[in-house]
Design a protein around this motif. Structure first.
Motif, PDB file in Angstrom:
ATOM      1  N   PRO A   1      -7.243   0.070   0.547  1.00  0.00           N
ATOM      2  CA  PRO A   1      -5.836   0.248   0.178  1.00  0.00           C
ATOM      3  C   PRO A   1      -5.655   1.312  -0.912  1.00  0.00           C
ATOM      4  O   PRO A   1      -4.678   2.077  -0.871  1.00  0.00           O
TER       5      PRO A   1
ATOM      6  N   LEU B   1       1.238   1.385  -1.498  1.00  0.00           N
ATOM      7  CA  LEU B   1       1.095   0.506  -0.344  1.00  0.00           C
ATOM      8  C   LEU B   1       1.334  -0.952  -0.709  1.00  0.00           C
ATOM      9  O   LEU B   1       0.785  -1.465  -1.679  1.00  0.00           O
TER      10      LEU B   1
ATOM     11  N   CYS C   1      -0.572  -2.974   5.182  1.00  0.00           N
ATOM     12  CA  CYS C   1      -2.029  -3.071   5.287  1.00  0.00           C
ATOM     13  C   CYS C   1      -2.472  -3.892   6.492  1.00  0.00           C
ATOM     14  O   CYS C   1      -1.939  -4.977   6.758  1.00  0.00           O
TER      15      CYS C   1
ATOM     16  N   PHE D   1      -3.498   1.281   8.071  1.00  0.00           N
ATOM     17  CA  PHE D   1      -2.392   1.212   7.123  1.00  0.00           C
ATOM     18  C   PHE D   1      -1.225   1.981   7.741  1.00  0.00           C
ATOM     19  O   PHE D   1      -1.419   2.845   8.600  1.00  0.00           O
TER      20      PHE D   1
END
Length: 397
Positions: free
Chosen positions: A148, A212, A217, A300
């Motif tokens: 991430p 994010l 995710c 993602f």
């Protein structure tokens, strides 16, 4: 020479194999017979096997997956096998190796299996294991969740270059989860979200790293996928009419994200654009307008947005507007939910993409079927766009 996809299968990506007391052996033992049955062949027909997997040694302590495949399916005893690793593109590189075997005339029928067991450890440990596909000791060293964090960096670079509206990422995620509800094998098929869950509400959609949020995710997934690939001679013996891998692209760049971004150019990742163009050229496909379905790598939301620009669905910087205008549905992108909705057992993803692409152009995808699909593109990414593999799958003539 053309390679044909005789059939394939995947496990239910919603299952937690560890909670069931099962492991990689059982993943092999479940998916391979299902794929053989779908293809209408027996294990005795298989002449070579290829396995895609990222990190079995880290998650389970198990290497030598070719031998484990034989332990799970004893009828494959004596069949030569090789394990392939290219982070999240491991499955696709296993497919390409099988294709090379068939094209060289060494064998006529190849089995490809992608597998990953990831839910046997907690989320933090899983994130650390997956971080081995980044540049160890050089990037994301202080991040709690390496991937991430790195893809949040991609989002920041994209924002600096073009401007990024987080609402577009939310729309991408919302589409993925909506499509997953149609897929009986999707990890998120039963998930439901309250109003505001795809926006900037820190309670409903908390920040994970940088730009994010949770819904941006992909999730940790257990699963396997398998396909049977055949030479023209073998496919003809079965009566023909099978979809074919008509073209591919495969390129690898520097492992470091910063080094890739520094390369510059019209596209954020020129080698990804090159792999897509290679597939178009090899398949004699003029471009994205000739595609009916795209299996797009979206570990993602920002990955998916960037990738759709590189396949030519939208010009660089216009991916968000493409999404906001309903382009994902119109272009047949990730009809089964993609990695975000369907699930992402890392080593299995490239094989699953090929299996789903073949089903789409054969017209047997059930509720996720794109009407009239004849040509599909897969875009599989390993690492921070380090290894990229593309394939074009076409229906029988």
């Amino acid at each position: 020479m053309t390679v044909f996809v005789l059939g394939g299968a995947q496990t239910d990506f919603a299952r937690n194999f560890t909670k069931e007391g099962r492991g990689i052996l059982e993943l092999f033992a479940e998916v391979v017979p299902a794929a053989l049955a779908d293809a209408g062949v027996s294990a005795d027909d298989v002449e070579v096997a290829h396995v895609g997997n990222l990190a079995a040694e880290l998650f389970t302590g198990q290497a030598q997956l070719g031998g484990l495949l034989v332990a799970a399916v004893p009828e494959l005893d004596g069949v030569p096998s090789t394990r392939h690793e290219a982070a999240c593109a491991s499955g696709s590189t296993a497919v390409l190796a099988a294709c090379a075997d068939l094209e060289a005339g060494r064998y006529d029928l190849a089995l490809v299996v992608g597998v990953e067991l990831m839910r046997n450890v907690d989320g933090q440990r899983a994130a650390e294991h997956l971080g081995s596909a980044a540049w160890a000791g050089h990037e994301a060293v202080a991040a709690k969740f390496p991937w991430p964090a790195l893809f949040a960096d991609v989002a920041s670079v994209y924002d600096e270059r073009y401007g990024l509206d987080p609402a577009h990422l939310g729309l991408f995620a919302e589409h993925a989860f909506a499509q997953a509800t149609l897929n009986p094998l999707a990890q998120a098929r039963d998930w439901r979200f309250p109003a505001g869950a795809f926006g900037l509400d820190d309670e409903l959609n908390p920040v994970i790293e940088g730009r994010l949020r949770k819904q941006d995710c992909g999730r940790i997934t257990d699963g396997a996928a398998a396909v049977l690939l055949a030479s023209p001679a073998f496919a003809e013996r079965l009566g023909g009419g099978f979809p074919r891998i008509a073209g591919f692209g495969h390129r690898t760049a520097h492992i470091g994200l910063a080094e890739k971004v520094a390369a510059g150019g019209e596209y954020l990742f020129p080698h990804l654009r090159g792999a897509v163009v290679d597939a178009y050229r090899r398949a004699s496909v003029p471009g994205p307008d000739a595609l009916d379905v795209v299996e797009l790598h979206d570990c993602f939301t920002i990955t998916g947005l960037v990738a759709l620009e590189h396949l030519g669905a939208a010009p660089p910087g216009d991916g968000g507007r493409f999404i906001a205008g309903g382009g994902l549905d119109a272009a047949g992108i990730n009809p089964g939910g993609g990695l975000i909705g369907l699930g992402h057992p890392v080593g299995a993803t490239g094989v699953r993409m090929l299996c789903d692409a073949a089903r789409q152009v054969t017209g047997v995808s059930g509720e996720t079927q794109v009407g009239g699909a004849r040509t599909a593109l897969t875009v599989n990414v390993g690492g921070s766009f380090t290894t990229v593999v593309t394939m074009i799958v076409q229906a029988a003539a």
